[in-house]
Design a protein around this motif. Structure first.
Motif, PDB file in Angstrom:
ATOM      1  N   HIS A 114       6.937  -3.345   1.949  1.00  0.00           N
ATOM      2  CA  HIS A 114       8.290  -2.898   2.249  1.00  0.00           C
ATOM      3  C   HIS A 114       8.232  -1.980   3.472  1.00  0.00           C
ATOM      4  O   HIS A 114       7.509  -0.973   3.468  1.00  0.00           O
ATOM      5  N   LEU A 115       8.965  -2.331   4.510  1.00  0.00           N
ATOM      6  CA  LEU A 115       8.979  -1.537   5.727  1.00  0.00           C
ATOM      7  C   LEU A 115       9.725  -0.223   5.507  1.00  0.00           C
ATOM      8  O   LEU A 115      10.752  -0.184   4.821  1.00  0.00           O
ATOM      9  N   VAL A 116       9.191   0.839   6.094  1.00  0.00           N
ATOM     10  CA  VAL A 116       9.815   2.158   6.026  1.00  0.00           C
ATOM     11  C   VAL A 116      10.114   2.584   7.454  1.00  0.00           C
ATOM     12  O   VAL A 116       9.204   2.921   8.217  1.00  0.00           O
ATOM     13  N   ASP A 117      11.391   2.562   7.838  1.00  0.00           N
ATOM     14  CA  ASP A 117      11.775   2.839   9.222  1.00  0.00           C
ATOM     15  C   ASP A 117      12.726   4.021   9.377  1.00  0.00           C
ATOM     16  O   ASP A 117      12.797   4.619  10.452  1.00  0.00           O
ATOM     17  N   ALA A 118      13.480   4.372   8.339  1.00  0.00           N
ATOM     18  CA  ALA A 118      14.420   5.485   8.459  1.00  0.00           C
ATOM     19  C   ALA A 118      13.648   6.775   8.716  1.00  0.00           C
ATOM     20  O   ALA A 118      12.606   7.015   8.091  1.00  0.00           O
ATOM     21  N   PRO A 119      14.098   7.626   9.636  1.00  0.00           N
ATOM     22  CA  PRO A 119      13.345   8.835  10.001  1.00  0.00           C
ATOM     23  C   PRO A 119      12.968   9.717   8.809  1.00  0.00           C
ATOM     24  O   PRO A 119      11.811  10.124   8.675  1.00  0.00           O
ATOM     25  N   GLU A 120      13.924  10.007   7.930  1.00  0.00           N
ATOM     26  CA  GLU A 120      13.604  10.869   6.794  1.00  0.00           C
ATOM     27  C   GLU A 120      12.658  10.177   5.823  1.00  0.00           C
ATOM     28  O   GLU A 120      11.775  10.820   5.239  1.00  0.00           O
ATOM     29  N   ALA A 121      12.794   8.869   5.643  1.00  0.00           N
ATOM     30  CA  ALA A 121      11.888   8.137   4.756  1.00  0.00           C
ATOM     31  C   ALA A 121      10.467   8.144   5.314  1.00  0.00           C
ATOM     32  O   ALA A 121       9.487   8.284   4.565  1.00  0.00           O
ATOM     33  N   LYS A 122      10.339   8.008   6.637  1.00  0.00           N
ATOM     34  CA  LYS A 122       9.007   8.087   7.249  1.00  0.00           C
ATOM     35  C   LYS A 122       8.431   9.490   7.109  1.00  0.00           C
ATOM     36  O   LYS A 122       7.231   9.662   6.845  1.00  0.00           O
ATOM     37  N   ALA A 123       9.265  10.494   7.287  1.00  0.00           N
ATOM     38  CA  ALA A 123       8.798  11.868   7.133  1.00  0.00           C
ATOM     39  C   ALA A 123       8.302  12.113   5.713  1.00  0.00           C
ATOM     40  O   ALA A 123       7.263  12.747   5.500  1.00  0.00           O
ATOM     41  N   GLU A 124       9.039  11.594   4.710  1.00  0.00           N
ATOM     42  CA  GLU A 124       8.609  11.764   3.326  1.00  0.00           C
ATOM     43  C   GLU A 124       7.296  11.039   3.065  1.00  0.00           C
ATOM     44  O   GLU A 124       6.428  11.542   2.349  1.00  0.00           O
ATOM     45  N   LEU A 125       7.128   9.849   3.648  1.00  0.00           N
ATOM     46  CA  LEU A 125       5.861   9.123   3.505  1.00  0.00           C
ATOM     47  C   LEU A 125       4.710   9.956   4.072  1.00  0.00           C
ATOM     48  O   LEU A 125       3.649  10.083   3.440  1.00  0.00           O
ATOM     49  N   LEU A 126       4.908  10.537   5.261  1.00  0.00           N
ATOM     50  CA  LEU A 126       3.859  11.369   5.863  1.00  0.00           C
ATOM     51  C   LEU A 126       3.592  12.611   5.018  1.00  0.00           C
ATOM     52  O   LEU A 126       2.438  13.042   4.886  1.00  0.00           O
ATOM     53  N   ARG A 127       4.639  13.207   4.462  1.00  0.00           N
ATOM     54  CA  ARG A 127       4.435  14.379   3.614  1.00  0.00           C
ATOM     55  C   ARG A 127       3.567  14.036   2.408  1.00  0.00           C
ATOM     56  O   ARG A 127       2.695  14.822   2.005  1.00  0.00           O
ATOM     57  N   ARG A 128       3.790  12.869   1.835  1.00  0.00           N
ATOM     58  CA  ARG A 128       2.987  12.452   0.684  1.00  0.00           C
ATOM     59  C   ARG A 128       1.537  12.194   1.096  1.00  0.00           C
ATOM     60  O   ARG A 128       0.596  12.532   0.355  1.00  0.00           O
ATOM     61  N   GLN A 129       1.354  11.618   2.266  1.00  0.00           N
ATOM     62  CA  GLN A 129      -0.014  11.391   2.735  1.00  0.00           C
ATOM     63  C   GLN A 129      -0.722  12.710   3.035  1.00  0.00           C
ATOM     64  O   GLN A 129      -1.888  12.892   2.687  1.00  0.00           O
ATOM     65  N   LEU A 130      -0.025  13.634   3.682  1.00  0.00           N
ATOM     66  CA  LEU A 130      -0.631  14.925   3.995  1.00  0.00           C
ATOM     67  C   LEU A 130      -0.935  15.720   2.726  1.00  0.00           C
ATOM     68  O   LEU A 130      -1.927  16.457   2.674  1.00  0.00           O
ATOM     69  N   ALA A 131      -0.108  15.569   1.699  1.00  0.00           N
ATOM     70  CA  ALA A 131      -0.390  16.251   0.439  1.00  0.00           C
ATOM     71  C   ALA A 131      -1.708  15.781  -0.156  1.00  0.00           C
ATOM     72  O   ALA A 131      -2.401  16.544  -0.849  1.00  0.00           O
ATOM     73  N   HIS A 132      -2.060  14.536   0.132  1.00  0.00           N
ATOM     74  CA  HIS A 132      -3.347  14.000  -0.338  1.00  0.00           C
ATOM     75  C   HIS A 132      -4.496  14.410   0.570  1.00  0.00           C
ATOM     76  O   HIS A 132      -5.526  14.902   0.100  1.00  0.00           O
ATOM     77  N   PHE A 133      -4.325  14.220   1.875  1.00  0.00           N
ATOM     78  CA  PHE A 133      -5.444  14.424   2.805  1.00  0.00           C
ATOM     79  C   PHE A 133      -5.590  15.874   3.266  1.00  0.00           C
ATOM     80  O   PHE A 133      -6.687  16.288   3.636  1.00  0.00           O
ATOM     81  N   GLN A 134      -4.501  16.638   3.269  1.00  0.00           N
ATOM     82  CA  GLN A 134      -4.554  18.055   3.622  1.00  0.00           C
ATOM     83  C   GLN A 134      -3.820  18.866   2.560  1.00  0.00           C
ATOM     84  O   GLN A 134      -2.787  19.474   2.814  1.00  0.00           O
ATOM     85  N   PRO A 135      -4.360  18.900   1.341  1.00  0.00           N
ATOM     86  CA  PRO A 135      -3.653  19.578   0.251  1.00  0.00           C
ATOM     87  C   PRO A 135      -3.492  21.076   0.474  1.00  0.00           C
ATOM     88  O   PRO A 135      -2.655  21.708  -0.186  1.00  0.00           O
ATOM     89  N   GLU A 136      -4.258  21.654   1.410  1.00  0.00           N
ATOM     90  CA  GLU A 136      -4.117  23.078   1.706  1.00  0.00           C
ATOM     91  C   GLU A 136      -2.772  23.381   2.371  1.00  0.00           C
ATOM     92  O   GLU A 136      -2.361  24.547   2.433  1.00  0.00           O
ATOM     93  N   GLY A 137      -2.140  22.344   2.886  1.00  0.00           N
ATOM     94  CA  GLY A 137      -0.853  22.543   3.530  1.00  0.00           C
ATOM     95  C   GLY A 137      -0.936  23.167   4.902  1.00  0.00           C
ATOM     96  O   GLY A 137       0.053  23.711   5.411  1.00  0.00           O
ATOM     97  N   ASP A 138      -2.095  23.068   5.547  1.00  0.00           N
ATOM     98  CA  ASP A 138      -2.297  23.698   6.853  1.00  0.00           C
ATOM     99  C   ASP A 138      -1.795  22.790   7.970  1.00  0.00           C
ATOM    100  O   ASP A 138      -2.557  22.335   8.820  1.00  0.00           O
ATOM    101  N   HIS A 139      -0.496  22.512   7.940  1.00  0.00           N
ATOM    102  CA  HIS A 139       0.102  21.670   8.967  1.00  0.00           C
ATOM    103  C   HIS A 139       1.553  22.091   9.145  1.00  0.00           C
ATOM    104  O   HIS A 139       2.163  22.733   8.267  1.00  0.00           O
ATOM    105  N   ALA A 140       2.113  21.735  10.284  1.00  0.00           N
ATOM    106  CA  ALA A 140       3.511  22.035  10.555  1.00  0.00           C
ATOM    107  C   ALA A 140       4.407  21.243   9.613  1.00  0.00           C
ATOM    108  O   ALA A 140       4.003  20.210   9.067  1.00  0.00           O
TER     109      ALA A 140
END
Length: 215
Positions: A114-140
């Motif tokens: 399923h394609l994810v193209d809406a800006p907020e939906a993409k942002a949420e996808l990245l937030r979920r990925q960063l929660a996994h790969f950078q759980p310390e939250g050391d990102h903007a």
């Protein structure tokens, strides 16, 4: 992927735990246009419930193929090692008569993309990925209207891979006698090259759970 009975996952939890133990990089395979080979893209992924989340650059050529055929395969491979023939020779055979093999774990997901193209939906996808790969939250903050991610979101597209089937394989000579498996695990640990040690751990883990192979 061909799976012998003794190579099959012992249960659903086995392959899920293996993925959760840090095996979060795989290959996305999509059907190519008629007359062309399938396209394969290496990428990190995140598990989200029963789905897989990935994102790729917008110029990636796989998008057209996915739009035409959203049925894809995502493959994760790890804990692999080459096992020399002499290590596998039976007790009544000369070492040179042993047949070499490869040990590895592999999980293949058949998915509907399923394609994810809406800006907020993409942002949420990245937030979920960063929660996994950078759980310390050391990102903007990842938001469509804030730097640095806001200006970068148009350059990517997301994919939510809805998993429709899973095939898992743990190929560690589980049909061989216990003594053989213990000896190979010791040799892998002693050799200590590349992924030898995690391969030996997988073989010992399977041995502890399975014991002698019973059809």
């Amino acid at each position: 992927m061909f799976i012998q009975p003794w190579d099959a996952a012992l249960d659903r939890e086995e392959w899920q735990q293996w993925i959760a133990d840090g095996h979060d990089f795989g290959q996305l395979s999509v059907n190519g246009p008629a007359g062309q080979a399938p396209a394969v893209v290496p990428t990190h992924f995140t598990v989200d419930g029963d789905d897989l989340l990935i994102h790729l650059a917008r110029p990636n050529p796989v998008w057209r193929a996915i739009e035409q055929d959203p049925k894809v395969t995502f493959t994760v491979i790890g804990d692999y090692a080459f096992v020399p023939g002499p290590w596998r020779a039976g007790p009544a055979l000369p070492p040179t008569d042993g047949v070499p093999t490869s040990y590895y774990a592999a999980v293949q997901f058949t998915c509907h993309a399923h394609l994810v193209d809406a800006p907020e939906a993409k942002a949420e996808l990245l937030r979920r990925q960063l929660a996994h790969f950078q759980p310390e939250g050391d990102h903007a903050p990842v938001a469509p209207d804030q730097p640095p991610y806001g200006r970068m979101l148009p350059g990517i597209r997301g994919l939510r891979l809805e998993v429709t089937d899973v095939r898992a394989k743990f190929k560690y000579d589980d049909h061989k006698p216990v003594e053989h498996r213990e000896a190979v695990a010791e040799r892998l640990t002693a050799r200590g090259q590349a992924l030898d040690e995690p391969t030996a751990r997988q073989q010992r883990r399977r041995l502890d759970r399975m014991g002698p192979w019973r059809a």
